[in-house]
Design a protein around this motif. Structure first.
Motif, PDB file in Angstrom:
ATOM      1  N   THR A  49      14.367  36.119  19.031  1.00  0.00           N
ATOM      2  CA  THR A  49      14.729  35.477  17.260  1.00  0.00           C
ATOM      3  C   THR A  49      13.123  36.175  17.426  1.00  0.00           C
ATOM      4  O   THR A  49      12.395  37.281  15.918  1.00  0.00           O
ATOM      5  N   VAL A  50      11.650  35.228  17.784  1.00  0.00           N
ATOM      6  CA  VAL A  50      10.604  35.898  17.379  1.00  0.00           C
ATOM      7  C   VAL A  50      10.046  37.384  17.917  1.00  0.00           C
ATOM      8  O   VAL A  50       9.757  38.140  16.872  1.00  0.00           O
ATOM      9  N   TRP A  51      10.156  37.758  18.972  1.00  0.00           N
ATOM     10  CA  TRP A  51      10.527  39.086  19.706  1.00  0.00           C
ATOM     11  C   TRP A  51      11.469  39.884  18.796  1.00  0.00           C
ATOM     12  O   TRP A  51      10.800  41.028  19.160  1.00  0.00           O
ATOM     13  N   ASN A  52      12.522  39.990  18.649  1.00  0.00           N
ATOM     14  CA  ASN A  52      13.012  41.053  18.894  1.00  0.00           C
ATOM     15  C   ASN A  52      14.018  40.884  17.276  1.00  0.00           C
ATOM     16  O   ASN A  52      14.905  41.972  17.398  1.00  0.00           O
ATOM     17  N   LYS A  53      14.068  39.574  16.854  1.00  0.00           N
ATOM     18  CA  LYS A  53      14.224  39.504  15.324  1.00  0.00           C
ATOM     19  C   LYS A  53      15.704  39.306  15.494  1.00  0.00           C
ATOM     20  O   LYS A  53      16.969  39.520  14.546  1.00  0.00           O
ATOM     21  N   LYS A  54      16.231  38.589  17.019  1.00  0.00           N
ATOM     22  CA  LYS A  54      17.506  38.306  17.296  1.00  0.00           C
ATOM     23  C   LYS A  54      17.866  36.780  17.284  1.00  0.00           C
ATOM     24  O   LYS A  54      17.743  36.439  17.248  1.00  0.00           O
ATOM     25  N   VAL A  55      18.810  36.901  15.846  1.00  0.00           N
ATOM     26  CA  VAL A  55      19.254  35.120  15.547  1.00  0.00           C
ATOM     27  C   VAL A  55      20.299  34.556  16.424  1.00  0.00           C
ATOM     28  O   VAL A  55      21.548  35.554  16.123  1.00  0.00           O
TER      29      VAL A  55
END
Length: 128
Positions: A40-46
């Protein structure tokens, strides 16, 4: 029952009060949560809670199978279909490369293996 005052205190309680299987599951869940947080932090993947739980369970299962010394036949390339329950095909028009290695300190040696497969599961490396 009072809540632990920190993650460290909670983890200590987990190690002291739960059986080995529950400790392994708790540790793997913490790892999966950390991995999802980084995604989430590094790749904006939830990631959904279902994905996180599945990752934790699958990774723990793979780790346990990797620790099984009675299952050394997977080290040999001649075994067709070996490991099929663990490997998943890449998306169409992609190649998945798996690499593994091991160090044998007592024998002062090492070993390694590599496989590259397409989305149909076909091995793309020449046979040795």
């Amino acid at each position: 029952m009072a809540l632990p005052s920190s993650f460290g205190n909670w983890l200590q309680e987990v190690f002291l009060k739960l059986d080995e299987d529950q400790v392994c599951r708790a540790a793997m869940l913490c790892w999966a949560l950390w991995k999802a947080r980084n995604a989430t932090v590094w790749n904006k993947k939830v990631s959904s809670h279902t994905e996180i739980l599945a990752l934790a369970c699958t990774t723990l299962d793979h780790w346990r199978k990797a620790q099984d010394n009675t299952c050394l036949s997977s080290l040999f390339f001649e075994n067709k279909g070996d490991g099929a329950e663990l490997w998943t095909k890449p998306e169409s028009n992609n190649i998945k490369v798996n690499i593994d290695d091991a160090l044998f300190t007592q024998e002062n040696s090492y070993g390694f293996g590599i496989v590259a497969r397409d989305s149909q599961g076909k091995n793309l490396l020449p046979k040795r």
